[in-house]
Design a protein around this motif. Structure first.
Motif, PDB file in Angstrom:
ATOM      1  N   GLY A  14     -25.022  33.189 -76.797  1.00  0.00           N
ATOM      2  CA  GLY A  14     -24.519  31.982 -77.444  1.00  0.00           C
ATOM      3  C   GLY A  14     -23.405  31.309 -76.668  1.00  0.00           C
ATOM      4  O   GLY A  14     -23.510  30.130 -76.289  1.00  0.00           O
ATOM      5  N   ILE A  15     -22.340  32.050 -76.401  1.00  0.00           N
ATOM      6  CA  ILE A  15     -21.204  31.462 -75.688  1.00  0.00           C
ATOM      7  C   ILE A  15     -21.556  31.139 -74.233  1.00  0.00           C
ATOM      8  O   ILE A  15     -21.175  30.059 -73.740  1.00  0.00           O
ATOM      9  CB  ILE A  15     -19.969  32.387 -75.794  1.00  0.00           C
ATOM     10  N   PRO A  16     -22.279  32.008 -73.499  1.00  0.00           N
ATOM     11  CA  PRO A  16     -22.680  31.602 -72.138  1.00  0.00           C
ATOM     12  C   PRO A  16     -23.481  30.306 -72.098  1.00  0.00           C
ATOM     13  O   PRO A  16     -23.259  29.459 -71.225  1.00  0.00           O
ATOM     14  CB  PRO A  16     -23.530  32.793 -71.669  1.00  0.00           C
ATOM     15  N   PHE A  17     -24.417  30.109 -73.049  1.00  0.00           N
ATOM     16  CA  PHE A  17     -25.194  28.865 -73.056  1.00  0.00           C
ATOM     17  C   PHE A  17     -24.320  27.687 -73.469  1.00  0.00           C
ATOM     18  O   PHE A  17     -24.466  26.575 -72.953  1.00  0.00           O
ATOM     19  CB  PHE A  17     -26.397  28.977 -74.000  1.00  0.00           C
ATOM     20  N   LEU A  18     -23.394  27.919 -74.392  1.00  0.00           N
ATOM     21  CA  LEU A  18     -22.462  26.867 -74.788  1.00  0.00           C
ATOM     22  C   LEU A  18     -21.644  26.409 -73.584  1.00  0.00           C
ATOM     23  O   LEU A  18     -21.456  25.202 -73.364  1.00  0.00           O
ATOM     24  CB  LEU A  18     -21.552  27.389 -75.900  1.00  0.00           C
ATOM     25  N   LEU A  19     -21.174  27.358 -72.794  1.00  0.00           N
ATOM     26  CA  LEU A  19     -20.402  27.013 -71.596  1.00  0.00           C
ATOM     27  C   LEU A  19     -21.267  26.313 -70.556  1.00  0.00           C
ATOM     28  O   LEU A  19     -20.778  25.468 -69.797  1.00  0.00           O
ATOM     29  CB  LEU A  19     -19.773  28.277 -71.003  1.00  0.00           C
ATOM     30  N   PHE A  20     -22.538  26.652 -70.505  1.00  0.00           N
ATOM     31  CA  PHE A  20     -23.476  25.958 -69.613  1.00  0.00           C
ATOM     32  C   PHE A  20     -23.565  24.479 -69.987  1.00  0.00           C
ATOM     33  O   PHE A  20     -23.463  23.599 -69.129  1.00  0.00           O
ATOM     34  CB  PHE A  20     -24.847  26.628 -69.711  1.00  0.00           C
ATOM     35  N   ASP A  21     -23.732  24.204 -71.279  1.00  0.00           N
ATOM     36  CA  ASP A  21     -23.770  22.816 -71.744  1.00  0.00           C
ATOM     37  C   ASP A  21     -22.458  22.104 -71.438  1.00  0.00           C
ATOM     38  O   ASP A  21     -22.437  20.953 -70.986  1.00  0.00           O
ATOM     39  CB  ASP A  21     -24.050  22.770 -73.244  1.00  0.00           C
ATOM     40  N   TYR A  22     -21.340  22.776 -71.712  1.00  0.00           N
ATOM     41  CA  TYR A  22     -20.025  22.187 -71.440  1.00  0.00           C
ATOM     42  C   TYR A  22     -19.878  21.843 -69.954  1.00  0.00           C
ATOM     43  O   TYR A  22     -19.399  20.761 -69.603  1.00  0.00           O
ATOM     44  CB  TYR A  22     -18.913  23.161 -71.834  1.00  0.00           C
ATOM     45  N   ALA A  23     -20.264  22.780 -69.092  1.00  0.00           N
ATOM     46  CA  ALA A  23     -20.120  22.558 -67.653  1.00  0.00           C
ATOM     47  C   ALA A  23     -20.958  21.376 -67.186  1.00  0.00           C
ATOM     48  O   ALA A  23     -20.509  20.565 -66.363  1.00  0.00           O
ATOM     49  CB  ALA A  23     -20.514  23.825 -66.893  1.00  0.00           C
ATOM     50  N   MET A  24     -22.181  21.267 -67.715  1.00  0.00           N
ATOM     51  CA  MET A  24     -23.059  20.153 -67.339  1.00  0.00           C
ATOM     52  C   MET A  24     -22.428  18.811 -67.697  1.00  0.00           C
ATOM     53  O   MET A  24     -22.369  17.894 -66.868  1.00  0.00           O
ATOM     54  CB  MET A  24     -24.410  20.297 -68.040  1.00  0.00           C
TER      55      MET A  24
END
Length: 516
Positions: free
Chosen positions: A65-75
């Motif tokens: 959950g948090i790794p994918f959330l950070l992926f979206d944030y980084a994009m």
């Protein structure tokens, strides 16, 4: 100030921005905390090991959950654009993934507004318990006037009017912009939601039999931890509840100041969302425990989720509970607030994409998006067949729309573009808690594998037994064809030229480092 920095600042001012990190976090929490937190998580936890479900749930939160959330944030934070523009700036050939996400959000907005309209109606109905002694018959009969599954043009005034009200409210919020509309709504409504739900939970805990419901929810079934399906359910719940993988968090992150700590923000949003889910579980099962005791049955006999929990089980609880009107107003009012902040985030993905692509003013883009969305919503979901169409569309767009685009997006970024190390470096520029190789490996390997397993389970379930017992033509038209049409529309939209002057270069790096 350099010319490049001045141009970037001017573009950001034109697009809009959140005034502070706090407002961004509240807006992100508002998007994540939606109807699923209140009516999906408690039942998923109950069905998958009770108290022991917390272990796979936390593992899923931390590893996916948090790794994918950070992926979206980084994009979004790195590329400073809507989902389509962020993907286009990552690499031109991936732009279609962003439009695929936009199309999914447009579809979700159309039907999500209808559920919100029902919640508005039921908030009012709670005052005098308008549903009477048979909430089930009232909801499907007198309120929705639902007949046999099919498609009709018979409008239900009791649904049409609150649905119009919902869309007018959404229109006003979106016209006000990123900070004065979305940000201000979150800043006001999220604290209000927490307060209202805390009052509801306290009141539910005071009901006779509340302890029975909590025992049913939290008594651990340790053997469930050995079942792969329980772990898949945990990862699925985390994924569905965090608003990740379909453009929302990419869009919101693009409205945040360059110096914002995105990693810390992601941790706050992730754990705040999960905390609210646990709080919702306590409130819901305390009320279900009361209902079970009052009816002289086991909790398993009254436990349910989704529409059945909200519009049938809870009205039945309200009928029996002391001070039921207050419980009803708090519960359905919470659904309205949680649903509104989520609906706003979904429609913003579409507006942001349209604005970036065609260089439209916010008012113009809002009208271009909200008008057809509201019209389609009214045509399909204010009729006597609305409940059936909604159920099918919701099931298929969540399982085979969001899940598929999420898996494809992360695989493309990780293995085709190979941009995860670059995104990690961007997050680390302003992060107190650094992400490293573990984040890259987790996101590039573990997350796609786990989500693919969840997707295969969902696909097998639909193949093994047609969903909901609906006529096959309805499942094909509003299910499979809709899912395919969304994907096709996304890649067709990517063929439309960008407005003249749009820079598709990565704004975070010198020209020599740009991804072609």
């Amino acid at each position: 100030m350099s010319v490049e920095h001045s141009a970037a600042h001017a573009e950001q001012a034109k697009r809009g921005a959140f005034s502070s990190r706090r407002v961004f976090i509240l807006a992100a929490i508002g998007s994540a905390v939606g109807l699923g937190n209140i009516w999906r998580f408690p039942y998923v936890a109950y069905e998958n090991g009770g108290g022991s479900f917390i272990i796979p749930y936390l593992v899923a939160l931390i590893t996916a959950g948090i790794p994918f959330l950070l992926f979206d944030y980084a994009m979004g934070h790195r590329h400073r654009g809507s989902a389509p523009l962020s993907f286009a700036r990552l690499r031109r050939g991936t732009e279609g993934l962003g439009w695929w996400q936009v199309a999914i959000c447009f579809m979700i907005a159309i039907y999500y507004a209808a559920v919100l309209a029902w919640a508005v109606s039921y908030t009012i109905f709670s005052v005098n318990k308008a549903w009477g002694d048979a909430p089930d018959a009232y909801f499907f009969g007198e309120y929705l006037q639902a007949g046999d599954p099919g498609v009709t043009a018979s409008v239900v005034p009791g649904v049409l009017i609150p649905l119009v009200v919902v869309w007018v409210g959404v229109l006003v919020i979106m016209l006000l912009g990123v900070q004065r509309g979305i940000g201000a709504t979150a800043a006001i409504f999220i604290p209000l939601l927490v307060i209202a739900f805390l009052i509801l939970v306290v009141r539910a805990l005071m009901l006779p039999g509340a302890g029975v419901g909590l025992d049913a929810l939290f008594t651990p079934n340790w053997s469930a931890l050995l079942e792969p399906g329980v772990w898949a359910a945990a990862f699925g719940q985390i994924f569905f509840s965090l608003s990740i993988g379909f453009g929302i968090m990419i869009t919101y992150a693009s409205y945040v100041d360059r110096d914002t700590d995105m990693t810390g923000s992601g941790l706050v949003v992730g754990f705040a969302n999960s905390s609210f889910e646990v709080l919702a579980g306590i409130g819901v099962f305390a009320a279900l425990g009361f209902m079970a005791q009052a009816s002289g049955v086991a909790v398993s006999e009254v436990a349910t989720s989704g529409i059945g929990l909200a519009f049938i089980a809870f009205p039945a609880i309200i009928n029996e509970a002391p001070g039921g009107a207050l419980i009803g107003v708090l519960f359905f009012g919470s659904l309205v607030v949680a649903g509104l902040t989520s609906l706003v985030s979904v429609i913003e993905v579409v507006i942001s994409g349209i604005r970036d692509k065609f260089d439209l003013r916010r008012r113009t883009a809002t009208a271009v998006v909200v008008a057809p969305a509201a019209l389609l919503s009214l045509v399909f979901f204010s009729t006597t067949s609305g409940i059936y169409v909604l159920d099918i569309v919701d099931h298929f767009v969540n399982r085979f729309g969001i899940l598929v685009v999420a898996v494809v997006s992360v695989v493309v970024v990780a293995w085709v573009v190979r941009a995860l190390p670059r995104l990690a470096d961007h997050l680390n520029l302003t992060a107190d808690l650094q992400v490293g190789r573990l984040w890259v490996v987790t996101l590039g390997a573990l997350v796609p594998v786990v989500l693919t397993i969840v997707l295969i389970q969902e696909l097998w379930a639909v193949i093994d037994e047609p969903y909901g017992g609906y006529p096959m033509w309805m499942l094909v038209v509003f299910g499979w064809l809709m899912v395919v049409a969304i994907a096709v529309a996304g890649f067709v939209a990517a063929r439309v030229p960008w407005r003249e002057g749009t820079s598709l270069a990565d704004p975070s790096v010198p020209d020599s480092e740009e991804i072609s």
